[in-house]
Design a protein around this motif. Structure first.
Motif, PDB file in Angstrom:
ATOM      1  N   ALA A 131       0.833  -1.204   0.000  1.00 56.53           N
ATOM      2  CA  ALA A 131       0.000   0.000   0.000  1.00 56.53           C
ATOM      3  C   ALA A 131       0.870   1.257   0.000  1.00 56.53           C
ATOM      4  O   ALA A 131       0.579   2.215  -0.724  1.00 56.53           O
ATOM      5  CB  ALA A 131      -0.937  -0.005   1.199  1.00 56.53           C
ATOM      6  N   TYR A 132       1.948   1.234   0.795  1.00 56.97           N
ATOM      7  CA  TYR A 132       2.867   2.379   0.841  1.00 56.97           C
ATOM      8  C   TYR A 132       3.477   2.609  -0.540  1.00 56.97           C
ATOM      9  O   TYR A 132       3.499   3.744  -1.039  1.00 56.97           O
ATOM     10  CB  TYR A 132       3.966   2.136   1.885  1.00 56.97           C
ATOM     11  N   ARG A 133       3.965   1.551  -1.168  1.00 56.23           N
ATOM     12  CA  ARG A 133       4.593   1.681  -2.494  1.00 56.23           C
ATOM     13  C   ARG A 133       3.591   2.197  -3.532  1.00 56.23           C
ATOM     14  O   ARG A 133       3.904   3.062  -4.340  1.00 56.23           O
ATOM     15  CB  ARG A 133       5.207   0.360  -2.930  1.00 56.23           C
ATOM     16  N   LEU A 134       2.383   1.663  -3.498  1.00 53.21           N
ATOM     17  CA  LEU A 134       1.362   2.075  -4.455  1.00 53.21           C
ATOM     18  C   LEU A 134       0.991   3.544  -4.263  1.00 53.21           C
ATOM     19  O   LEU A 134       0.978   4.333  -5.223  1.00 53.21           O
ATOM     20  CB  LEU A 134       0.117   1.199  -4.301  1.00 53.21           C
ATOM     21  N   LEU A 135       0.696   3.931  -3.028  1.00 49.49           N
ATOM     22  CA  LEU A 135       0.267   5.299  -2.774  1.00 49.49           C
ATOM     23  C   LEU A 135       1.397   6.303  -2.987  1.00 49.49           C
ATOM     24  O   LEU A 135       1.156   7.430  -3.444  1.00 49.49           O
ATOM     25  CB  LEU A 135      -0.317   5.427  -1.370  1.00 49.49           C
ATOM     26  N   THR A 136       2.642   5.905  -2.684  1.00 55.23           N
ATOM     27  CA  THR A 136       3.780   6.781  -2.947  1.00 55.23           C
ATOM     28  C   THR A 136       3.903   7.036  -4.447  1.00 55.23           C
ATOM     29  O   THR A 136       4.140   8.162  -4.883  1.00 55.23           O
ATOM     30  CB  THR A 136       5.079   6.174  -2.398  1.00 55.23           C
ATOM     31  N   ARG A 137       3.699   6.005  -5.227  1.00 57.03           N
ATOM     32  CA  ARG A 137       3.760   6.175  -6.680  1.00 57.03           C
ATOM     33  C   ARG A 137       2.654   7.115  -7.160  1.00 57.03           C
ATOM     34  O   ARG A 137       2.896   8.043  -7.919  1.00 57.03           O
ATOM     35  CB  ARG A 137       3.629   4.829  -7.372  1.00 57.03           C
ATOM     36  N   LEU A 138       1.420   6.860  -6.708  1.00 57.18           N
ATOM     37  CA  LEU A 138       0.280   7.639  -7.193  1.00 57.18           C
ATOM     38  C   LEU A 138       0.289   9.088  -6.727  1.00 57.18           C
ATOM     39  O   LEU A 138      -0.111   9.981  -7.472  1.00 57.18           O
ATOM     40  CB  LEU A 138      -1.028   6.976  -6.761  1.00 57.18           C
ATOM     41  N   TYR A 139       0.720   9.326  -5.479  1.00 55.83           N
ATOM     42  CA  TYR A 139       0.584  10.662  -4.906  1.00 55.83           C
ATOM     43  C   TYR A 139       1.911  11.330  -4.569  1.00 55.83           C
ATOM     44  O   TYR A 139       1.942  12.311  -3.835  1.00 55.83           O
ATOM     45  CB  TYR A 139      -0.347  10.610  -3.697  1.00 55.83           C
ATOM     46  N   SER A 140       3.000  10.811  -5.147  1.00 55.16           N
ATOM     47  CA  SER A 140       4.293  11.472  -5.027  1.00 55.16           C
ATOM     48  C   SER A 140       5.007  11.422  -6.377  1.00 55.16           C
ATOM     49  O   SER A 140       5.192  12.440  -7.023  1.00 55.16           O
ATOM     50  CB  SER A 140       5.130  10.808  -3.936  1.00 55.16           C
ATOM     51  N   ARG A 141       5.350  10.233  -6.824  1.00 58.08           N
ATOM     52  CA  ARG A 141       6.088  10.116  -8.086  1.00 58.08           C
ATOM     53  C   ARG A 141       5.279  10.611  -9.275  1.00 58.08           C
ATOM     54  O   ARG A 141       5.791  11.340 -10.122  1.00 58.08           O
ATOM     55  CB  ARG A 141       6.495   8.660  -8.325  1.00 58.08           C
ATOM     56  N   ASP A 142       4.020  10.223  -9.369  1.00 55.26           N
ATOM     57  CA  ASP A 142       3.191  10.563 -10.520  1.00 55.26           C
ATOM     58  C   ASP A 142       2.357  11.818 -10.289  1.00 55.26           C
ATOM     59  O   ASP A 142       1.185  11.885 -10.643  1.00 55.26           O
ATOM     60  CB  ASP A 142       2.281   9.381 -10.889  1.00 55.26           C
ATOM     61  N   VAL A 143       2.981  12.825  -9.685  1.00 56.99           N
ATOM     62  CA  VAL A 143       2.315  14.102  -9.417  1.00 56.99           C
ATOM     63  C   VAL A 143       3.156  15.226 -10.015  1.00 56.99           C
ATOM     64  O   VAL A 143       4.373  15.225  -9.899  1.00 56.99           O
ATOM     65  CB  VAL A 143       2.129  14.336  -7.900  1.00 56.99           C
ATOM     66  N   ILE A 144       2.467  16.150 -10.645  1.00 54.89           N
ATOM     67  CA  ILE A 144       3.112  17.340 -11.185  1.00 54.89           C
ATOM     68  C   ILE A 144       2.684  18.514 -10.322  1.00 54.89           C
ATOM     69  O   ILE A 144       1.487  18.780 -10.173  1.00 54.89           O
ATOM     70  CB  ILE A 144       2.661  17.598 -12.642  1.00 54.89           C
ATOM     71  N   ASP A 145       3.650  19.207  -9.735  1.00 57.10           N
ATOM     72  CA  ASP A 145       3.356  20.453  -9.028  1.00 57.10           C
ATOM     73  C   ASP A 145       3.514  21.579 -10.040  1.00 57.10           C
ATOM     74  O   ASP A 145       4.535  21.671 -10.721  1.00 57.10           O
ATOM     75  CB  ASP A 145       4.331  20.675  -7.872  1.00 57.10           C
ATOM     76  N   THR A 146       2.504  22.398 -10.166  1.00 51.05           N
ATOM     77  CA  THR A 146       2.567  23.503 -11.112  1.00 51.05           C
ATOM     78  C   THR A 146       1.904  24.728 -10.513  1.00 51.05           C
ATOM     79  O   THR A 146       1.201  24.638  -9.504  1.00 51.05           O
ATOM     80  CB  THR A 146       1.926  23.114 -12.466  1.00 51.05           C
ATOM     81  N   THR A 147       2.149  25.858 -11.135  1.00 54.54           N
ATOM     82  CA  THR A 147       1.576  27.131 -10.714  1.00 54.54           C
ATOM     83  C   THR A 147       0.711  27.656 -11.849  1.00 54.54           C
ATOM     84  O   THR A 147       1.082  27.547 -13.020  1.00 54.54           O
ATOM     85  CB  THR A 147       2.703  28.142 -10.399  1.00 54.54           C
ATOM     86  N   LEU A 148      -0.425  28.201 -11.507  1.00 55.95           N
ATOM     87  CA  LEU A 148      -1.271  28.820 -12.523  1.00 55.95           C
ATOM     88  C   LEU A 148      -0.539  30.020 -13.111  1.00 55.95           C
ATOM     89  O   LEU A 148       0.214  30.697 -12.403  1.00 55.95           O
ATOM     90  CB  LEU A 148      -2.595  29.277 -11.915  1.00 55.95           C
ATOM     91  N   ASP A 149      -0.757  30.278 -14.393  1.00 51.61           N
ATOM     92  CA  ASP A 149      -0.134  31.453 -14.994  1.00 51.61           C
ATOM     93  C   ASP A 149      -0.949  32.700 -14.650  1.00 51.61           C
ATOM     94  O   ASP A 149      -1.948  32.623 -13.916  1.00 51.61           O
ATOM     95  CB  ASP A 149       0.081  31.271 -16.503  1.00 51.61           C
ATOM     96  N   ASP A 150      -0.540  33.840 -15.173  1.00 53.71           N
ATOM     97  CA  ASP A 150      -1.209  35.108 -14.848  1.00 53.71           C
ATOM     98  C   ASP A 150      -2.664  35.151 -15.296  1.00 53.71           C
ATOM     99  O   ASP A 150      -3.441  35.970 -14.810  1.00 53.71           O
ATOM    100  CB  ASP A 150      -0.456  36.283 -15.477  1.00 53.71           C
TER     101      ASP A 150
END
Length: 172
Positions: free
Chosen positions: A80-99
């Motif tokens: 479960a740890y490996r699966l959730l780490t993949r889904l909600y850490s590795r496969d996540v893009i942090d981005t900022t909205l533009d103007d």
């Protein structure tokens, strides 16, 4: 401000993959970004989901951090740890909205999720989802079947076992 997303809307996706976040969703992202201040654009965490996922999941920063804290509490060697780490850490893009309140969906994401000229933004309480309009229509048809099964029963009755007021003796 509440960190609950509400509503849904359809937005154009331009050739570069830029798409506007609904204004109400932007307010929730602002409230959910500890670093946000007036004049700055809020951040959003976009999760790709598992192989069967049919939509992108988008979280305010405080929510993706809450998920990460809960994952950190799990046994590190568990599946479960490996699966959730993949889904909600590795496969996540942090981005900022533009103007202009837009994000960019990469060509790879647009292809994987079938997003072409438009994207459907759908509120899902603590997150919002981005769908291909065609795929979302299929999902909506399945939800309509659930309503048919419910019949004349009040949909809010599904919450009876989880209603805080009932459990604590308070009034609604």
């Amino acid at each position: 401000m509440s960190l609950t997303f509400r509503g849904d809307s359809l937005h154009k996706v331009d050739g570069k993959g830029r798409v506007s976040i609904p204004a109400g969703f932007r307010r929730v992202l602002e409230a959910g970004d500890p670093e946000w201040e007036p004049g700055r654009a809020p951040r959003v965490a976009i999760a790709h989901g598992d192989r069967e996922s049919r939509r992108l999941e988008c979280f305010p920063i405080v929510e993706i951090e809450r998920i990460a804290r809960n994952i950190r509490r799990m046994p590190k060697r568990s599946d479960a740890y490996r699966l959730l780490t993949r889904l909600y850490s590795r496969d996540v893009i942090d981005t900022t909205l533009d103007d202009n309140g837009r994000i960019v969906l990469s060509q790879a994401l647009r292809e994987r999720f079938g997003i072409k000229g438009e994207a459907r933004f759908v509120a899902a309480l603590e997150k919002f989802e981005i769908w291909s309009p065609d795929i979302y229509a299929e999902e909506e048809a399945r939800v309509e079947e659930l309503f048919d099964e419910l019949g004349d029963e009040d949909p809010l009755s599904l919450l009876d076992a989880f209603d805080e007021d009932v459990e604590t003796g308070g009034s609604a």
